[in-house]
Write a protein that holds these residues in place. Structure first.
Motif, PDB file in Angstrom:
ATOM      1  N   PHE A 137       8.325 -14.964  -9.719  1.00 57.64           N
ATOM      2  CA  PHE A 137       6.975 -14.437  -9.870  1.00 57.64           C
ATOM      3  C   PHE A 137       6.725 -14.083 -11.321  1.00 57.64           C
ATOM      4  O   PHE A 137       7.480 -13.316 -11.928  1.00 57.64           O
ATOM      5  CB  PHE A 137       6.775 -13.191  -8.998  1.00 57.64           C
ATOM      6  CG  PHE A 137       5.456 -12.500  -9.225  1.00 57.64           C
ATOM      7  CD1 PHE A 137       4.266 -13.142  -8.957  1.00 57.64           C
ATOM      8  CD2 PHE A 137       5.413 -11.203  -9.719  1.00 57.64           C
ATOM      9  CE1 PHE A 137       3.040 -12.515  -9.175  1.00 57.64           C
ATOM     10  CE2 PHE A 137       4.203 -10.562  -9.939  1.00 57.64           C
ATOM     11  CZ  PHE A 137       3.022 -11.226  -9.666  1.00 57.64           C
ATOM     12  N   ALA A 193       7.857  -6.917  -7.857  1.00 61.61           N
ATOM     13  CA  ALA A 193       8.411  -8.146  -7.292  1.00 61.61           C
ATOM     14  C   ALA A 193       9.925  -8.048  -7.161  1.00 61.61           C
ATOM     15  O   ALA A 193      10.504  -8.390  -6.118  1.00 61.61           O
ATOM     16  CB  ALA A 193       8.024  -9.336  -8.164  1.00 61.61           C
ATOM     17  N   ASN A 230       4.250  -4.704 -12.343  1.00 57.56           N
ATOM     18  CA  ASN A 230       4.099  -5.712 -11.296  1.00 57.56           C
ATOM     19  C   ASN A 230       5.342  -6.596 -11.195  1.00 57.56           C
ATOM     20  O   ASN A 230       5.705  -7.042 -10.103  1.00 57.56           O
ATOM     21  CB  ASN A 230       2.857  -6.561 -11.555  1.00 57.56           C
ATOM     22  CG  ASN A 230       1.583  -5.756 -11.468  1.00 57.56           C
ATOM     23  OD1 ASN A 230       1.542  -4.693 -10.844  1.00 57.56           O
ATOM     24  ND2 ASN A 230       0.525  -6.236 -12.100  1.00 57.56           N
ATOM     25  N   TYR A 270       3.454  -8.076  -1.864  1.00 54.75           N
ATOM     26  CA  TYR A 270       4.471  -9.107  -2.084  1.00 54.75           C
ATOM     27  C   TYR A 270       5.013  -9.597  -0.742  1.00 54.75           C
ATOM     28  O   TYR A 270       5.210 -10.808  -0.544  1.00 54.75           O
ATOM     29  CB  TYR A 270       5.618  -8.556  -2.926  1.00 54.75           C
ATOM     30  CG  TYR A 270       5.219  -8.040  -4.277  1.00 54.75           C
ATOM     31  CD1 TYR A 270       5.084  -8.899  -5.372  1.00 54.75           C
ATOM     32  CD2 TYR A 270       4.985  -6.689  -4.484  1.00 54.75           C
ATOM     33  CE1 TYR A 270       4.728  -8.415  -6.623  1.00 54.75           C
ATOM     34  CE2 TYR A 270       4.626  -6.200  -5.738  1.00 54.75           C
ATOM     35  CZ  TYR A 270       4.491  -7.070  -6.795  1.00 54.75           C
ATOM     36  OH  TYR A 270       4.137  -6.587  -8.025  1.00 54.75           O
ATOM     37  N   GLY A 322      11.290 -11.462 -10.484  1.00 55.61           N
ATOM     38  CA  GLY A 322      10.126 -11.136 -11.290  1.00 55.61           C
ATOM     39  C   GLY A 322      10.400 -11.384 -12.763  1.00 55.61           C
ATOM     40  O   GLY A 322      11.456 -11.010 -13.275  1.00 55.61           O
ATOM     41  N   LEU A 329      -0.858 -14.888  -6.757  1.00 57.75           N
ATOM     42  CA  LEU A 329      -0.880 -13.513  -6.271  1.00 57.75           C
ATOM     43  C   LEU A 329      -1.551 -12.675  -7.342  1.00 57.75           C
ATOM     44  O   LEU A 329      -0.997 -12.500  -8.434  1.00 57.75           O
ATOM     45  CB  LEU A 329       0.535 -13.007  -5.993  1.00 57.75           C
ATOM     46  CG  LEU A 329       0.679 -11.510  -5.709  1.00 57.75           C
ATOM     47  CD1 LEU A 329      -0.188 -11.081  -4.534  1.00 57.75           C
ATOM     48  CD2 LEU A 329       2.144 -11.153  -5.473  1.00 57.75           C
ATOM     49  N   ALA A 346      12.272 -14.573  -0.380  1.00 60.21           N
ATOM     50  CA  ALA A 346      12.137 -13.792  -1.612  1.00 60.21           C
ATOM     51  C   ALA A 346      13.058 -14.277  -2.722  1.00 60.21           C
ATOM     52  O   ALA A 346      12.615 -14.520  -3.852  1.00 60.21           O
ATOM     53  CB  ALA A 346      12.382 -12.315  -1.321  1.00 60.21           C
ATOM     54  N   LYS A 364      -0.788  -4.848  -6.092  1.00 56.01           N
ATOM     55  CA  LYS A 364       0.439  -4.781  -6.896  1.00 56.01           C
ATOM     56  C   LYS A 364       0.434  -3.483  -7.703  1.00 56.01           C
ATOM     57  O   LYS A 364      -0.634  -3.075  -8.167  1.00 56.01           O
ATOM     58  CB  LYS A 364       0.494  -5.972  -7.870  1.00 56.01           C
ATOM     59  CG  LYS A 364       0.645  -7.325  -7.235  1.00 56.01           C
ATOM     60  CD  LYS A 364       0.665  -8.439  -8.295  1.00 56.01           C
ATOM     61  CE  LYS A 364      -0.657  -8.562  -9.027  1.00 56.01           C
ATOM     62  NZ  LYS A 364      -0.664  -9.642 -10.054  1.00 56.01           N
ATOM     63  N   THR A 380       2.587 -11.879   0.903  1.00 56.31           N
ATOM     64  CA  THR A 380       2.604 -13.198   0.275  1.00 56.31           C
ATOM     65  C   THR A 380       3.760 -14.038   0.806  1.00 56.31           C
ATOM     66  O   THR A 380       3.584 -15.217   1.159  1.00 56.31           O
ATOM     67  CB  THR A 380       2.711 -13.046  -1.256  1.00 56.31           C
ATOM     68  OG1 THR A 380       1.606 -12.264  -1.724  1.00 56.31           O
ATOM     69  CG2 THR A 380       2.708 -14.394  -1.947  1.00 56.31           C
TER      70      THR A 380
END
Length: 209
Positions: free
Chosen positions: A171, A182, A178, A155, A189, A114, A166, A149, A158
């Motif tokens: 990520f 996420a 960013n 997100y 994230g 991503l 999720a 992002k 994706t």
């Protein structure tokens, strides 16, 4: 893959998989003080701002008149050179990252990309580093999708496109906002530092390699 709740790992490109260095493209071709200014966080010539517009989906030809009007012909010419020789700004894969992708795939985890990247230059990533195209099972590119992002929509796209859940995804991104983006949609994230730290971060989330 063990009984870890994590099933998939998503990676940003520049600063995570690929070493992205604007100075590698410009150094030796333009004055050192100009290159230093362009590469500084407070760049008065706005290269990163213009590039960010390309990453969000604008074409170079649409941005070019603004670069000329705001920076003048000389600086605009440097920006054109930069975009025309963008692969020179991608000197290498970051150490240990190809092996990390290999190990994740071998252990049964999904591996995805991503990235905020212009649709006009993204092809250079796979052309220069074909192992990334081989190892990643799919990649969402902001400039193609005209999403960016850290906004939630990219997100969510994706997750939907690759059939991911999720809270079962990690990520990695080198940019804090960013990572926050996420986390805001329920993805784990993580701020990327280097491959060894990424392995430790994954292990802390139950990923076994």
């Amino acid at each position: 893959m063990t009984d870890s709740l994590i099933t998939d790992v998503i990676f940003d490109f520049c600063g995570v998989l690929i070493d992205w260095r604007t100075e590698a493209c410009l150094s030796g071709r333009f004055p050192d003080d100009l290159v230093a200014a362009i590469c500084a966080d407070d760049d008065p010539h706005g290269f990163f701002r213009y590039e960010d517009r390309m990453d969000a989906g604008e074409d170079f030809d649409a941005i070019w008149p603004d670069v000329v009007a705001e920076q003048g012909e000389e600086i605009a010419g440097v920006f054109r050179y930069y975009i025309d020789h963008y692969d020179d700004a991608l000197p290498r894969l970051l150490p240990g990252m190809a092996q990390l992708l290999e190990d994740l795939r071998a252990a049964g985890y999904g591996v995805w990309g991503l990235t905020n990247w212009s649709h006009e230059t993204f092809h250079l990533a796979f052309a220069k580093f074909p192992e990334l195209e081989r190892l990643l099972q799919g990649t969402v590119v902001s400039g193609v999708e005209k999403m960016h992002k850290p906004n939630a929509d990219i997100y969510e796209l994706t997750l939907e496109r690759f059939g991911l859940t999720a809270d079962r995804c990690v990520f990695f991104d080198d940019t804090a906002r960013n990572v926050d983006g996420a986390n805001a949609v329920g993805i784990h994230g993580v701020r990327f530092r280097d491959a060894d730290q990424a392995r430790r971060d994954l292990a802390a989330l139950g990923v076994v390699l």
